[in-house]
Every structure is written in structure tokens, then in C-alpha cells.
Design a protein around this motif. Structure first.
Motif, PDB file in Angstrom:
ATOM      1  N   TRP A  83     -38.873 -47.547  50.423  1.00 14.36           N
ATOM      2  CA  TRP A  83     -39.230 -46.169  50.114  1.00 14.36           C
ATOM      3  C   TRP A  83     -39.113 -45.977  48.621  1.00 14.36           C
ATOM      4  O   TRP A  83     -38.247 -46.569  47.971  1.00 14.36           O
ATOM      5  N   PHE A  84     -39.975 -45.139  48.058  1.00 14.54           N
ATOM      6  CA  PHE A  84     -39.950 -44.814  46.627  1.00 14.54           C
ATOM      7  C   PHE A  84     -39.727 -43.318  46.448  1.00 14.54           C
ATOM      8  O   PHE A  84     -40.213 -42.506  47.241  1.00 14.54           O
ATOM      9  N   PHE A  85     -39.044 -42.970  45.355  1.00  8.17           N
ATOM     10  CA  PHE A  85     -39.032 -41.576  44.912  1.00  8.17           C
ATOM     11  C   PHE A  85     -39.174 -41.537  43.409  1.00  8.17           C
ATOM     12  O   PHE A  85     -38.822 -42.477  42.705  1.00  8.17           O
ATOM     13  N   SER A  86     -39.737 -40.460  42.956  1.00  7.96           N
ATOM     14  CA  SER A  86     -39.866 -40.190  41.526  1.00  7.96           C
ATOM     15  C   SER A  86     -39.152 -38.891  41.229  1.00  7.96           C
ATOM     16  O   SER A  86     -39.049 -38.016  42.096  1.00  7.96           O
ATOM     17  N   SER A  87     -38.658 -38.765  40.020  1.00  8.88           N
ATOM     18  CA  SER A  87     -38.047 -37.498  39.607  1.00  8.88           C
ATOM     19  C   SER A  87     -38.498 -37.185  38.197  1.00  8.88           C
ATOM     20  O   SER A  87     -38.768 -38.084  37.410  1.00  8.88           O
ATOM     21  N   GLY A  88     -38.597 -35.919  37.920  1.00  9.53           N
ATOM     22  CA  GLY A  88     -38.923 -35.612  36.549  1.00  9.53           C
ATOM     23  C   GLY A  88     -39.702 -34.360  36.262  1.00  9.53           C
ATOM     24  O   GLY A  88     -39.487 -33.750  35.223  1.00  9.53           O
ATOM     25  N   PRO A  89     -40.610 -33.941  37.120  1.00  6.60           N
ATOM     26  CA  PRO A  89     -41.338 -32.742  36.727  1.00  6.60           C
ATOM     27  C   PRO A  89     -40.366 -31.577  36.506  1.00  6.60           C
ATOM     28  O   PRO A  89     -39.440 -31.380  37.295  1.00  6.60           O
ATOM     29  N   LEU A  90     -40.566 -30.889  35.430  1.00  9.43           N
ATOM     30  CA  LEU A  90     -39.753 -29.720  35.121  1.00  9.43           C
ATOM     31  C   LEU A  90     -40.565 -28.480  35.447  1.00  9.43           C
ATOM     32  O   LEU A  90     -41.767 -28.455  35.269  1.00  9.43           O
ATOM     33  N   GLY A  91     -39.902 -27.475  35.943  1.00 12.61           N
ATOM     34  CA  GLY A  91     -40.596 -26.245  36.318  1.00 12.61           C
ATOM     35  C   GLY A  91     -40.772 -26.171  37.819  1.00 12.61           C
ATOM     36  O   GLY A  91     -40.132 -26.902  38.577  1.00 12.61           O
ATOM     37  N   ASP A  92     -41.669 -25.309  38.244  1.00  8.80           N
ATOM     38  CA  ASP A  92     -41.837 -25.033  39.666  1.00  8.80           C
ATOM     39  C   ASP A  92     -42.924 -25.866  40.333  1.00  8.80           C
ATOM     40  O   ASP A  92     -43.272 -25.612  41.484  1.00  8.80           O
TER      41      ASP A  92
END
Length: 165
Positions: A83-92
Motif C-alpha cells: 500500500w502507498f500513501f502520500s502526504s503534503g497538500p496544504l489547505g482544504d
């Protein structure tokens, strides 16, 4: 049943590591043996029955340590549930709907037959490393946009898949 899971990640300022630890905690609560560590420190995936890989997003790319991990271990990963996850977008943006994986992550997912990918909001706080991070913070667009309820729900889905396999 899958017993041993690696949760690994690439991060610059630690927020992706905190997401990885939250995922690992949920998997442990379901009785799985879990090791969580930075992607750059993993020498082999042989001891693990399944792998979760997370990467912080920087300028539209996964963190270099996550990219290198997947490249280095691609043959072994192809023989395990991943499984992969990404993190990072800022805001809604994340709260407004599912954000698809960036192009490089999507290509890797297709090659490895990754089970699932999800993008979580990011976190950028005072003291973050990097020139771009400083610019974002000075513009007032920093903050913590992670949804730990969503992270835990996603991790529970992984735990359910692994314990009922």
C-alpha cells in the motif's frame, strides 16, 4: 494471515513519519507485528509479509527516500501486498475530494500492482527545513492539514485485509 508488516516512509520535516506511526499503531492494535522506520534505513524487505510505503510530496514528487526505497526493493515488493500513501497538500484540497497519486507514484503502483494509494493532507509548521517551506510559511499558508481519523480508517482497512487474508 499476514503477520509482519513494514511501514516505511520518506519525510523531511517529520509529518509523514507521524502519519506512518499512526498507521503502524492501528496495525499493531489488530495483532500484527509492525516495524516502522525511515525508508533510507531499510536494507531488506525479506522479513516482512506486507509493506506500507509513505512519501511526503515536494514539488509534485514523492520524497527521494521513498522513491529510492521502491526502486531498490521493487522485485521483492512485487511479491508482497503493498500500500502507498502520500502526504503534503496544504489547505482544504484533500477534504474536498480524493487526490490521485502523482505521476511517478502512479507508474510505480502499476508496475508493482499496489493494492491502494491515498493522499493525506500535510503539515508545515514554523521551523520547517527548506527554502520553499520558508516561503510557504511566510505567506501564511502553513499549518496542519492531516486528518488522523481518515488516516486511522485507511489503516484499519489495511489491517482488515491482512488479518482476513
Amino acid at each position: 494471515m499476514t503477520d509482519t508488516v513494514l511501514v516505511t516512509y520518506g519525510t523531511t520535516n517529520g509529518s509523514t513519519a507521524e502519519i506512518a506511526e499512526a498507521v503502524a499503531d492501528i496495525l499493531r492494535k489488530d495483532g500484527l507485528t509492525v516495524e516502522s522506520c525511515p525508508a533510507g534505513s531499510v536494507r531488506s524487505v525479506a522479513p516482512y509479509d506486507a509493506v506500507v510505503v509513505g512519501g511526503g510530496l515536494y514539488a509534485g514528487r514523492w520524497h527521494k527516500d521513498a522513491r529510492r526505497f521502491v526502486r531498490r526493493h521493487r522485485d521483492a515488493l512485487a511479491r508482497r501486498p503493498v500500500w502507498f500513501f502520500s502526504s503534503g497538500p496544504l489547505g482544504d484540497a484533500v477534504a474536498e475530494g480524493d487526490i490521485p497519486p502523482v505521476r511517478g507514484v502512479q507508474r510505480t503502483m502499476n508496475r508493482l500492482d499496489v493494492r491502494e494509494h491515498v493522499t493525506f493532507g500535510g503539515c508545515l509548521k514554523e521551523g520547517a527545513k527548506g527554502r520553499m517551506a520558508g516561503m510557504i510559511l511566510r505567506s501564511g499558508k502553513g499549518g496542519d492539514f492531516r486528518d488522523f481519523g481518515a488516516i486511522e480508517a485507511w489503516a484499519q482497512g489495511i489491517a482488515d485485509a491482512l488479518t482476513h487474508a
